[in-house]
Scaffold this motif. Sequence first.
Motif, PDB file in Angstrom:
ATOM      1  N   LEU A 165       0.890  -0.888  -0.144  1.00  0.00           N
ATOM      2  CA  LEU A 165       0.289  -0.691  -0.081  1.00  0.00           C
ATOM      3  C   LEU A 165       0.689   1.021   0.217  1.00  0.00           C
ATOM      4  N   PHE A 166       0.140   2.120  -0.989  1.00  0.00           N
ATOM      5  CA  PHE A 166       1.114   3.764  -0.410  1.00  0.00           C
ATOM      6  C   PHE A 166      -0.122   4.419  -0.245  1.00  0.00           C
ATOM      7  N   ALA A 167      -0.016   5.710   0.419  1.00  0.00           N
ATOM      8  CA  ALA A 167      -1.123   6.597   0.460  1.00  0.00           C
ATOM      9  C   ALA A 167      -0.340   7.785   0.297  1.00  0.00           C
ATOM     10  N   ILE A 168      -0.646   9.374   0.652  1.00  0.00           N
ATOM     11  CA  ILE A 168      -0.125  10.383   0.986  1.00  0.00           C
ATOM     12  C   ILE A 168      -0.725  10.387   2.635  1.00  0.00           C
ATOM     13  N   ALA A 169       0.119  10.899   2.783  1.00  0.00           N
ATOM     14  CA  ALA A 169       0.181  10.942   4.313  1.00  0.00           C
ATOM     15  C   ALA A 169      -0.395  12.248   5.366  1.00  0.00           C
ATOM     16  N   ASN A 338      17.925   9.207   1.763  1.00  0.00           N
ATOM     17  CA  ASN A 338      17.063  10.592   1.251  1.00  0.00           C
ATOM     18  C   ASN A 338      15.139   9.581   1.191  1.00  0.00           C
ATOM     19  N   PHE A 339      15.112  10.735   1.405  1.00  0.00           N
ATOM     20  CA  PHE A 339      13.296  11.445   1.116  1.00  0.00           C
ATOM     21  C   PHE A 339      12.795  10.121   2.702  1.00  0.00           C
ATOM     22  N   VAL A 340      13.352   9.988   3.388  1.00  0.00           N
ATOM     23  CA  VAL A 340      13.045   7.994   4.041  1.00  0.00           C
ATOM     24  C   VAL A 340      13.050   9.207   5.531  1.00  0.00           C
ATOM     25  N   THR A 341      12.091   9.438   6.148  1.00  0.00           N
ATOM     26  CA  THR A 341      11.678  10.227   7.513  1.00  0.00           C
ATOM     27  C   THR A 341      10.971   9.295   8.746  1.00  0.00           C
ATOM     28  N   ASP A 342      11.220   7.794   8.285  1.00  0.00           N
ATOM     29  CA  ASP A 342      11.078   7.274   9.382  1.00  0.00           C
ATOM     30  C   ASP A 342      10.560   5.742   8.843  1.00  0.00           C
ATOM     31  N   LEU A 343      11.043   4.488   9.345  1.00  0.00           N
ATOM     32  CA  LEU A 343      10.919   2.994   9.054  1.00  0.00           C
ATOM     33  C   LEU A 343      10.828   2.129   9.932  1.00  0.00           C
ATOM     34  N   CYS A 362       6.103  -7.040   8.293  1.00  0.00           N
ATOM     35  CA  CYS A 362       5.616  -6.109   7.554  1.00  0.00           C
ATOM     36  C   CYS A 362       6.828  -5.046   8.003  1.00  0.00           C
ATOM     37  N   THR A 363       7.006  -3.962   6.467  1.00  0.00           N
ATOM     38  CA  THR A 363       7.800  -2.729   6.426  1.00  0.00           C
ATOM     39  C   THR A 363       6.659  -1.544   6.382  1.00  0.00           C
ATOM     40  N   THR A 364       6.682  -0.489   6.899  1.00  0.00           N
ATOM     41  CA  THR A 364       5.888   0.463   7.239  1.00  0.00           C
ATOM     42  C   THR A 364       7.124   1.586   6.575  1.00  0.00           C
ATOM     43  N   VAL A 365       7.057   2.417   5.720  1.00  0.00           N
ATOM     44  CA  VAL A 365       7.700   3.692   5.401  1.00  0.00           C
ATOM     45  C   VAL A 365       7.481   5.119   5.277  1.00  0.00           C
ATOM     46  N   GLU A 366       8.059   5.912   5.965  1.00  0.00           N
ATOM     47  CA  GLU A 366       7.274   7.185   5.892  1.00  0.00           C
ATOM     48  C   GLU A 366       8.193   8.246   5.296  1.00  0.00           C
ATOM     49  N   PHE A 367       7.865   8.035   3.737  1.00  0.00           N
ATOM     50  CA  PHE A 367       9.145   9.392   3.322  1.00  0.00           C
ATOM     51  C   PHE A 367       8.547  10.658   2.698  1.00  0.00           C
ATOM     52  N   SER A 368       9.314  11.517   2.714  1.00  0.00           N
ATOM     53  CA  SER A 368       8.638  12.926   2.134  1.00  0.00           C
ATOM     54  C   SER A 368       9.806  13.393   1.046  1.00  0.00           C
ATOM     55  N   SER A 376       4.464  14.550   2.460  1.00  0.00           N
ATOM     56  CA  SER A 376       4.842  12.870   3.273  1.00  0.00           C
ATOM     57  C   SER A 376       3.947  12.124   2.654  1.00  0.00           C
ATOM     58  N   PHE A 377       4.544  10.566   2.643  1.00  0.00           N
ATOM     59  CA  PHE A 377       4.439   9.141   1.556  1.00  0.00           C
ATOM     60  C   PHE A 377       3.896   8.759   3.050  1.00  0.00           C
ATOM     61  N   HIS A 378       3.542   7.230   2.223  1.00  0.00           N
ATOM     62  CA  HIS A 378       2.642   5.936   3.888  1.00  0.00           C
ATOM     63  C   HIS A 378       2.986   5.350   2.837  1.00  0.00           C
ATOM     64  N   GLY A 379       3.960   4.087   3.160  1.00  0.00           N
ATOM     65  CA  GLY A 379       4.529   2.946   3.021  1.00  0.00           C
ATOM     66  C   GLY A 379       4.332   2.204   3.144  1.00  0.00           C
ATOM     67  N   LYS A 380       3.680   0.666   2.826  1.00  0.00           N
ATOM     68  CA  LYS A 380       3.453  -0.124   4.144  1.00  0.00           C
ATOM     69  C   LYS A 380       3.725  -1.629   3.057  1.00  0.00           C
ATOM     70  N   ARG A 381       3.717  -2.013   3.544  1.00  0.00           N
ATOM     71  CA  ARG A 381       3.830  -3.774   3.236  1.00  0.00           C
ATOM     72  C   ARG A 381       4.300  -4.716   4.028  1.00  0.00           C
ATOM     73  N   VAL A 382       3.371  -5.952   3.727  1.00  0.00           N
ATOM     74  CA  VAL A 382       2.735  -7.271   4.521  1.00  0.00           C
ATOM     75  C   VAL A 382       3.172  -8.621   3.859  1.00  0.00           C
ATOM     76  N   ASN A 383       3.338  -9.313   4.648  1.00  0.00           N
ATOM     77  CA  ASN A 383       3.955 -10.482   3.840  1.00  0.00           C
ATOM     78  C   ASN A 383       3.166 -11.646   4.701  1.00  0.00           C
ATOM     79  N   THR A 384       2.146 -12.756   3.897  1.00  0.00           N
ATOM     80  CA  THR A 384       1.791 -13.820   5.142  1.00  0.00           C
ATOM     81  C   THR A 384       1.743 -15.116   4.111  1.00  0.00           C
TER      82      THR A 384
END
Length: 855
Positions: A165-169, A338-343, A362-368, A376-384
């Motif tokens: 998932l990618f989103a506007i944060a 670069n661009f990554v504000t949190d992970l 689960c990997t979650t990233v916040e970047f701008s 800024s943006f929000h990204g998340k990947r979940v593997n099952t």
Amino acid sequence: MPGTTNIRFFRCRFIFLFAFILPMALQAQVKTTITGTVSDAETGEALPFVSITSGDTAATPVAITDAQGRYRIVTATPPDIIRFEIVGYEPAVRRTGRGVTQSINVDLEHSRTRLNEVVIKSKRTKYRKKDNPALEMIRKAIARKAQNRIEQFDYYQFQKHEKTLFAIANIPDSVQKTGLFKLVPFLFDSADTSKLTGKRYLPFYMGEVLSEHYYRRQPETSKTYITAQQNVEVSKFLEMESLDVVIRRVFGETDIYDNTIYLLGNRFMSPLSPLATGFYKFFIADTVEVSGEPCYELYFTPQNAMDFGFRGKLFLTADSAYAVKRVELRLTPATQVNFVTDLLVEQEFAKLDSAWVLNKDCTTVEFSLIGKSFVSFHGKRVNTFKDVAFNIPQPDSVYGGLSPIVRMNGFDARDEHYWATHRPDTLTGKEGKIYTSYRQLEKVKRYTFTRDLLLALAEGYVEAGCVDIGPVENTVSFNSVEDVRLRIGGKTNGKFHRHLFLEGFVAYGTRDKAWKYNASVMYSFNRKKNHPWEFPVNLLTVTYEYNTQIPGQGYRYGSSDRLFISIGRGKTEKMTFDRKFEISYRKENNSHFGYTFIFNHTEQRPLAELHFVTAGGTAYHSYVATSFGIDLRLSPGERFFQWQRNRYPLNPEAAVYTLRYKAAIAGLWGGGYTFHQLEAGFAKRWYLAGYGYLDVSLGAGKIFNRAPFPSLFVAQANQGFAFQEESFNTMRYFEFVSDQYVDMKLVYSLNGFLFNRIPLVKKLRWRELITFKVLYGKVSARNIPDATNGLMLFPRDAAGNLTTFALGAQPLMEAGVGIDNIFSFLRIDVIKRLNYLDHPGVREWTVKAELRFAF
């Protein structure tokens, strides 16, 4: 440079987002800034990894202190109270002010009660390696990696569901009633809250992949079969496979047992690398239970906070196995990414047989892109994972083939019933609404108009039904022969036909007053969705072209008449007017092996200061060559981002092998000479753990029999302002020709390893580079023009000075140093030419720049 993206790639990845972002970004917001330090109340020692949450009860952290106990919070909606908490200490709460910059320092008291599980307690003293029990545990965990990971088995297999998932944060409620958003209120049905920031986000992309994975230890083979894939379509020009590669570049494939971890397009040192004890600081916090398993809890952080490493927690089983039960990875606040504000990477393992198997990932990233306050943006990947099994050998055909990833027939055409019955878990209510919302969005004309306009700027083509007009960047360009070159072109797309494609252009020069043109007919034996170059290619092409060329200049992307290449190129005194007829057949397979058969007939007419004159004084109006050839290319495991016909490599550690053979035949359709030409090439990147990476490119070629200088190998030169990896950047066009050569090009990027250790300089986040290029070559005696062999003389300028040369006993060499990541997007190289300085127009020193957008 391989592994990085150029300016077009960057625009293509993010231009779609700005259709939503700009209305929000322009809204002024008052920011509150809170900074401070958290310390031990008894010793005064700084406390790293203190969790800071919103409110007076435990919640999702809004910040975590770094290795020096410092924290920083910048927000438009500050909480009235923030809470400081870490295991072994009493929590503390503090009140905050709104709309001001404030400093809040906190001293935490030791807990008055102890947990029964605690058997080892961390000492808050200066970090020492000697007698550090955390280091002893890490060394034991490293020593037992082979016994704990699932690769200990001869075979294993599992199924995986990947959800991205990618989103506007940081979406404020007011946005829903402004600009374009008020026309599409249904989009907010899928809005959710970020685990990292606690802020609202609005998804703009959702994708899923179902796959089956098979591993064999002898011979070692890992195969992935993608059985189903679906996503919100961003652009018709962006294939699903390319989007998948971009997603994997962002989220990587985290294997805590590997020595390096590929994430955000970079290689980070793993805390379980054999070098980790010298790269990281390790601390013991507690013994705790994780899902019923007693574990040692360890903190770790890079010794230099700016190096490419993680801070986080490792939970090792409290037995002789020292296996990883759980891991949490974050970036340090000072990291150079670069661009990554949190992970946050969260993984948890469960024991199955004698191995520890990943069951949560689960990997979650916040970047701008341009500062947190802009957008800024929000990204998340979940593997099952499901159906993990060991030692069940499959037929050899399952493990066969060079490609590690195979897409099954119909993988991109699965219906809703298939997804509902094959997902190992269901989508959440908000996730399920994303696909529906964007199908509704396609019916909003104002949205589709804005999207198509922005994509046209990014893609270089304007879609007009079944025809794409462009490329836009080739509309105007410059050179010494034509002065201003005007061009209009286009091509058909999949709406015209799924197998048959047409392409062409018409151009005109304001100085030479001559028309140029190109017409191509392409037939794809594979059914294509949008264009004939979609992977894998199976394409027959017939081309007729009447056009100006700069001899010997091949470009990695596009052609020589691109606007930005032509600006600052200097005088192009050697050009030809070519009349070319070519038939080619190109075939490639999923293993990334490809071959191309080529028949080419070209008539070259010299222009400007280029002349075809023999030593005996005979002048030729043109030179004709007719040839057959075959090109072979192999790159197992290659991944690339494809935009139209251009492919941008995203994993340059995948080696690329090329082999080319061409035979020219005298007398065939006017061909003047018979000769054979053979070339070979190799390129690869090596990552050097926490010390950067080395790019190596090798090439060699030889021409057999006699050939005039227009058919010799021409060394690739660069007279422009922009740095080019594939070229000699201090060389002039057509400066060197050879009938046999060997070249080597090296680029070593230290990724800031040195700059990070220099006070003040390290705050600039620069990355240092070293380049070296060398070319050995010669022209055999049979191809040196003289009065007896009738070969054309090497070119000279108007004053009679030789301007095209054969290399002597000494190779051509150039070396340079560069600074990358200036303002996060600019690279500047200073390059010195080491020899052959007496050639006309040559500069000993040159400065080149390049726009590079990469994490």
